[in-house]
Write an enzyme that holds these catalytic residues in place. Structure first.
Site, PDB file in Angstrom:
ATOM      1  N   GLY A  15       4.475  -4.352  14.561  1.00 33.54           N
ATOM      2  CA  GLY A  15       3.900  -6.048  14.035  1.00 33.54           C
ATOM      3  C   GLY A  15       5.543  -5.777  13.961  1.00 33.54           C
ATOM      4  O   GLY A  15       6.158  -7.162  13.038  1.00 33.54           O
ATOM      5  N   ASN A  93       3.837  -1.683  10.610  1.00 25.38           N
ATOM      6  CA  ASN A  93       4.086  -2.558   9.890  1.00 25.38           C
ATOM      7  C   ASN A  93       2.638  -3.537   9.770  1.00 25.38           C
ATOM      8  O   ASN A  93       1.978  -4.162   9.185  1.00 25.38           O
ATOM      9  CB  ASN A  93       5.398  -3.369  10.315  1.00 25.38           C
ATOM     10  CG  ASN A  93       5.167  -4.579   9.686  1.00 25.38           C
ATOM     11  OD1 ASN A  93       5.544  -5.088   8.234  1.00 25.38           O
ATOM     12  ND2 ASN A  93       5.158  -6.014  10.354  1.00 25.38           N
ATOM     13  N   SER A 153       0.917  -2.909   0.855  1.00 27.67           N
ATOM     14  CA  SER A 153       1.049  -4.306   0.213  1.00 27.67           C
ATOM     15  C   SER A 153       1.194  -4.649  -1.671  1.00 27.67           C
ATOM     16  O   SER A 153       0.319  -2.466  -1.933  1.00 27.67           O
ATOM     17  CB  SER A 153       0.116  -4.684   0.583  1.00 27.67           C
ATOM     18  OG  SER A 153      -0.291  -5.659  -0.526  1.00 27.67           O
ATOM     19  N   TYR A 166      -8.677  -6.648   2.337  1.00 28.49           N
ATOM     20  CA  TYR A 166      -7.063  -5.750   2.407  1.00 28.49           C
ATOM     21  C   TYR A 166      -7.274  -5.209   1.666  1.00 28.49           C
ATOM     22  O   TYR A 166      -6.475  -4.269   2.198  1.00 28.49           O
ATOM     23  CB  TYR A 166      -6.445  -8.177   2.182  1.00 28.49           C
ATOM     24  CG  TYR A 166      -5.664  -8.360   2.508  1.00 28.49           C
ATOM     25  CD1 TYR A 166      -4.548  -7.386   4.175  1.00 28.49           C
ATOM     26  CD2 TYR A 166      -4.575  -7.654   1.597  1.00 28.49           C
ATOM     27  CE1 TYR A 166      -3.300  -7.894   3.704  1.00 28.49           C
ATOM     28  CE2 TYR A 166      -2.859  -7.863   1.564  1.00 28.49           C
ATOM     29  CZ  TYR A 166      -2.812  -8.335   3.400  1.00 28.49           C
ATOM     30  OH  TYR A 166      -1.100  -8.109   3.151  1.00 28.49           O
ATOM     31  N   ALA A 169      -8.378  -1.861   2.310  1.00 27.32           N
ATOM     32  CA  ALA A 169      -7.599  -0.968   4.215  1.00 27.32           C
ATOM     33  C   ALA A 169      -5.693  -0.724   2.767  1.00 27.32           C
ATOM     34  O   ALA A 169      -5.301   0.250   3.575  1.00 27.32           O
ATOM     35  CB  ALA A 169      -7.269  -2.567   4.446  1.00 27.32           C
TER      36      ALA A 169
END
Ligand code: NDP
Length: 262
Positions: A15, A93, A153, A166, A169
């Site tokens: 990414g 990423n 994150s 999200y 993960a």
């Protein structure tokens, strides 16, 4: 380049052609890395970015492929090996947000599977693939200094009930880092987690106004959006050996968002 001592180190950034990944790619180029950037868009769509990075005096190639596909992961790594001979740094990423934010009591298995495959299974097995190569390189070249960085994150620890898949993960990526740090310690290949807070990219464009207000109200201690270059600086520091005795660690790039307050 003449001779191995003059060889530039090579970084694979998934990414890597926009958003946080591009911030990382630019920082690594400035630090003298040759780059292999991965993404799912076509070569034409990323040509200007590849050109920009080549213009900074390093080699840059694009390895198109879906990290959630085992076949694509194999092709990505083979492409880097063919172009550069080896991989010194892997930056996991690439990632996606849920197509639609849905409450925990309503969210679908389809979205869960998509998020797990792209954001967790993809980086997990890409790391396995690259780690095997790094171990082999290290065996034949004791001077080899590999490094693996995964972009998780704030969601790996902060529960958001409108995007549980999200969060799950990203929490998995925190364990990925610990596991590979433990496995690769004997080879002195450090493995780090970089944990961004709220960063201004395409991914957060749909909640720009919402977060503008929350940041102004003190969501993070530093009252501004994080920028891709904030994350890029952290990754370049790690990739250039700036924290050599800290494998398995989490580096939070969140303006203090993760600081508990009363
Ligand atoms: P963007 O949506 O701006 O960019 C996502 C990148 O991931 C793109 O380059 C995209 O490729 C690539 N990508 C998506 N799916 C795949 C796939 N299946 N295979 C290969 N590449 C893929 O996101 P950000 O830059 O904001 O996010 C980057 C990472 O940082 C993500 O993992 C995200 O979860 C994480 N993050 C983001 C935060 C934020 O506030 N923005 C905060 C914390 C973490 P292409 O360009 O080809 O479409």
């Amino acid at each position: 380049m003449n001779g191995d001592s003059l060889r530039r180190p090579v970084a694979l950034v998934t990414g890597g052609t926009r958003g946080i990944g591009l911030g990382i790619a630019r920082a690594l180029a400035a630090a003298g890395f040759d780059l292999a950037l991965n993404g799912v868009r076509s070569e034409e769509q990323v040509a200007s970015v590849v050109e920009e990075l080549c213009g900074s005096g390093v080699r840059c190639i694009y390895c198109r492929g879906d990290v959630s596909s085992a076949a694509d992961r194999g092709r990505i790594v083979a492409g880097v090996r063919e172009a550069f001979g080896r991989i010194d740094v892997l930056v996991n990423n690439a990632g996606v947000a849920p197509a639609e934010r849905r409450d925990l009591l309503e969210a679908s298995e389809e979205s869960f599977e998509r998020l797990i495959r792209t954001n967790l299974q993809g980086p997990y097995f890409l790391t396995q693939l690259v780690a095997r190569e790094m171990v082999e390189t290290r065996r034949t070249d004791p001077g080899f200094r590999g490094c693996i960085v995964t972009i998780s994150s704030i969601s790996s620890t902060c529960a958001s009930v409108n995007r549980g898949e999200y969060c799950v993960a990203k929490a998995g990526l925190s364990m990925l880092t610990k596991l590979f740090a433990a496995r690769l310690g004997e080879y002195d290949i450090p493995v780090y987690e970089v944990r961004p807070g709220v960063i201004a990219t395409d991914m957060t464009a749909c909640v720009r106004e919402l977060y503008d207000g929350m940041l102004a109200d003190g969501l993070a201690l530093q009252r501004r959006w994080g920028l891709p270059e904030d994350v890029g600086r952290a990754v370049a520091t790690l990739a250039t050996g700036g924290l050599p005795y800290a494998t398995g660690q989490v580096i939070r790039i969140d303006g203090g968002l993760g600081v508990e307050r009363l």
